[in-house]
Design a protein around this motif. Sequence first.
Motif, short mmCIF file in Angstrom:
data_model
loop_
_atom_site.label_atom_id
_atom_site.label_comp_id
_atom_site.label_asym_id
_atom_site.label_seq_id
_atom_site.Cartn_x
_atom_site.Cartn_y
_atom_site.Cartn_z
N ILE A 12 0.87 -1.14 -0.05
CA ILE A 12 0.10 -0.06 0.03
C ILE A 12 0.73 1.33 0.08
CG2 ILE A 12 -1.81 1.14 1.32
CD1 ILE A 12 -2.74 -1.11 2.51
N PHE A 13 0.54 2.20 -0.90
CA PHE A 13 1.32 3.43 -0.96
C PHE A 13 0.35 4.42 -0.38
CE2 PHE A 13 2.83 7.45 -2.48
CZ PHE A 13 4.25 6.93 -3.03
N ALA A 14 0.78 4.71 0.90
CA ALA A 14 -0.33 5.64 1.83
C ALA A 14 0.01 7.14 1.80
CB ALA A 14 -0.55 4.91 3.24
N VAL A 15 -0.84 7.90 1.43
CA VAL A 15 -0.44 9.39 1.26
C VAL A 15 -1.15 9.91 2.58
CG1 VAL A 15 -0.59 11.63 -0.08
CG2 VAL A 15 -0.09 9.27 -1.30
N VAL A 16 -0.39 10.51 3.53
CA VAL A 16 -0.87 11.31 4.43
C VAL A 16 -0.58 12.70 4.39
CG1 VAL A 16 -0.84 11.37 7.07
CG2 VAL A 16 -0.34 9.26 5.94
N SER A 17 0.29 13.11 3.58
CA SER A 17 0.65 14.65 3.44
C SER A 17 -0.46 15.40 2.63
CB SER A 17 2.03 14.84 2.65
OG SER A 17 3.09 14.33 3.62
N ASP A 18 -0.70 16.53 2.83
CA ASP A 18 -1.76 17.41 2.15
C ASP A 18 -0.91 17.65 0.76
OD1 ASP A 18 -3.53 17.48 3.78
OD2 ASP A 18 -2.73 19.22 5.04
N PRO A 19 -2.13 17.93 -0.21
CA PRO A 19 -3.71 17.51 -0.14
C PRO A 19 -3.60 15.91 -0.47
CG PRO A 19 -3.08 18.77 -2.16
CD PRO A 19 -1.74 18.79 -1.50
N VAL A 20 -4.06 15.14 0.15
CA VAL A 20 -3.92 13.60 -0.08
C VAL A 20 -4.55 13.26 -1.32
CG1 VAL A 20 -3.84 13.00 2.28
CG2 VAL A 20 -5.99 12.94 1.31
N ASP A 21 -5.60 13.72 -1.73
CA ASP A 21 -6.41 13.27 -2.97
C ASP A 21 -5.78 13.63 -4.16
OD1 ASP A 21 -6.98 16.05 -2.68
OD2 ASP A 21 -9.01 15.52 -1.83
N LEU A 22 -5.04 14.90 -4.27
CA LEU A 22 -4.38 15.32 -5.33
C LEU A 22 -2.89 14.52 -5.55
CD1 LEU A 22 -5.00 19.06 -5.44
CD2 LEU A 22 -6.23 17.16 -6.61
N LEU A 23 -2.20 14.57 -4.37
CA LEU A 23 -0.96 13.75 -4.32
C LEU A 23 -1.18 12.18 -4.68
CD1 LEU A 23 0.73 15.20 -1.27
CD2 LEU A 23 1.07 15.77 -3.72
N CYS A 24 -2.20 11.53 -4.43
CA CYS A 24 -2.72 10.30 -4.87
C CYS A 24 -2.57 10.09 -6.29
CB CYS A 24 -3.91 9.87 -4.36
SG CYS A 24 -3.79 9.19 -2.42
N LYS A 25 -3.04 11.02 -6.56
CA LYS A 25 -3.05 11.07 -8.56
C LYS A 25 -1.89 11.46 -9.18
CE LYS A 25 -5.34 11.29 -12.53
NZ LYS A 25 -6.29 12.48 -12.98
N VAL A 26 -0.92 12.24 -8.27
CA VAL A 26 0.28 12.30 -8.92
C VAL A 26 1.20 11.02 -8.67
CG1 VAL A 26 2.60 13.48 -8.06
CG2 VAL A 26 0.47 14.95 -8.09
N ALA A 27 1.00 10.35 -7.45
CA ALA A 27 1.73 9.17 -7.45
C ALA A 27 1.22 8.10 -8.45
CB ALA A 27 1.14 8.61 -6.12
N PHE A 28 0.02 7.94 -8.91
CA PHE A 28 -0.70 7.16 -9.89
C PHE A 28 -0.02 7.41 -11.31
CE2 PHE A 28 -3.94 6.44 -13.02
CZ PHE A 28 -3.68 5.06 -13.13
N LEU A 29 0.03 8.89 -11.68
CA LEU A 29 0.59 9.21 -12.94
C LEU A 29 2.04 9.01 -12.98
CD1 LEU A 29 -1.45 12.47 -13.42
CD2 LEU A 29 -1.81 10.22 -14.60
N GLU A 30 2.66 9.41 -12.12
CA GLU A 30 4.15 9.46 -12.13
C GLU A 30 4.95 7.97 -11.98
OE1 GLU A 30 6.00 12.19 -12.96
OE2 GLU A 30 4.48 13.18 -13.10
N SER A 31 4.24 7.17 -11.11
CA SER A 31 4.60 5.88 -11.14
C SER A 31 4.39 4.87 -12.35
CB SER A 31 4.19 4.98 -9.96
OG SER A 31 3.01 4.70 -10.01
N ASN A 32 3.56 5.44 -13.22
CA ASN A 32 2.93 4.85 -14.29
C ASN A 32 3.58 5.38 -15.76
OD1 ASN A 32 0.94 2.52 -13.81
ND2 ASN A 32 0.43 4.00 -12.47
N LYS A 33 4.61 6.14 -15.79
CA LYS A 33 5.19 6.61 -16.58
C LYS A 33 6.62 5.88 -16.85
CE LYS A 33 3.53 11.16 -16.14
NZ LYS A 33 3.69 12.81 -15.86
N ASP A 34 6.89 5.73 -18.31
CA ASP A 34 8.20 5.04 -18.77
C ASP A 34 9.32 6.08 -18.68
OD1 ASP A 34 8.08 6.23 -21.02
OD2 ASP A 34 7.17 4.21 -21.97
N SER A 35 10.56 5.52 -19.28
CA SER A 35 11.70 6.58 -19.14
C SER A 35 11.64 7.81 -20.10
CB SER A 35 12.79 5.73 -19.54
OG SER A 35 12.69 5.06 -20.81
N ASN A 36 10.63 7.73 -21.12
CA ASN A 36 10.20 8.65 -22.21
C ASN A 36 9.03 9.59 -21.58
OD1 ASN A 36 12.33 7.84 -24.02
ND2 ASN A 36 10.94 6.09 -24.59
N ASN A 37 8.61 9.26 -20.42
CA ASN A 37 7.59 10.10 -19.65
C ASN A 37 6.02 9.78 -20.38
OD1 ASN A 37 7.31 11.68 -17.70
ND2 ASN A 37 7.01 13.47 -18.92
#
Length: 412
Positions: free
Chosen positions: A231-256
Amino acid sequence: MYYYKLNDKLLFSQSMYENLENCTLEEIINCNEVIYYLIDRDPKSFRDSYCVSHIDLLFFKREGINLIDNCRIPMVTHKWIEDKINNNKICAINTAYPNWKELLASKPNKKFRINIVGLGDVGGTLGIGLRLLGGDIIDKIGLYNIDSNALNRWNYELNQIYSIDKNQFPPVEMINEDNLFDCDLFAFCASAFVPKVGSNVGDVRMVQFEKNAKILSHYAKLARKRNYKGIFAVVSDPVDLLCKVAFLESNKDSNNILDYKGLFPSQIRGYGLGVMHARALYYSKENPKTLNYVDEGRAYGPHGNGLIIANSICNYDEDLSLELTKKAKEANLDVRGTGFKPFIAPALSSGALSLLATLRGDWNHSATFMGGVFMGAKNRLTSSGVEIERVKLPGKLYTRLVNTYEELVNII
């Protein structure tokens, strides 16, 4: 309907999968374990997996507020499917995710290892809560912070919390970035900016977003590199938006480019709504008309602008709900008015208590993936995946939820 077998798991679908081994309907019906329902939906806006808790969840083409609003149309399916749904024995798997077969891996019951990143006010207090309350479910707590003095301080302090029952408290240890993801739950508590008491900054969460997003992006990419499955748990603010960042950034390859080979959305959860529910409960006791909040009330959405408090899902009152929403949203200002930063209740109500509830499979208020955004609602983690509580939403409450949902969609 088509029936399949993959290793020791049984699957079924309304679509044909030519590369899967067939099995019989009898095998599916007689299986006492969780079975898997295969779908093919756009990963950008549809979950990777979830608990099929209602019949209509078998047929959704799009996800959004419909995940919260209970189905109003009577639906009928095979009795064996209904029976398995009623016993939480069906998990939907979205085969559009390239690594979908990894979702079939068994998750044995055990104690969990939690690693905390960021040992400021929230991260440190979270550690206290987990140390005191998590002995039944936590195997070990790992601490990481770029400031070595803060790291040593919290290692000393947390390991010196004891009572006569020495086996009650999970051990605490310092870790480094190399073993940051050797855990079952990664708690992101780092923050680049916390407004000083007395400063006039408006919505604190949005002020923090840009800077915290840069920090979180590093860890999201690292999670992908380490093939992290917890589980990748986001506790820092703002959690909802940072969760989306975690999803997008972790799912990009080396070419973004998005390839959806990083964190599954079901792995990412935001923990900020628990304290808003707690604050609403606190203020509900001031008015005899809102005393029913403890049993009937609900909290939804972010824990800043866009927050939704419903006084009751049985006897919804718009004015009472808006009043509770305002009080819950501004509660942090009340604490700041005393000259102190409001971090204790968030770290415990949104953090420690909600994290532990998640690991125990209990209901909690947290943000999960809904149609391309992470939105807070009451949910729990079951053996067949995330189950979001669904209720018959009153019309005015539904409208409020749609407005908040669309705001989140438009931000990121």
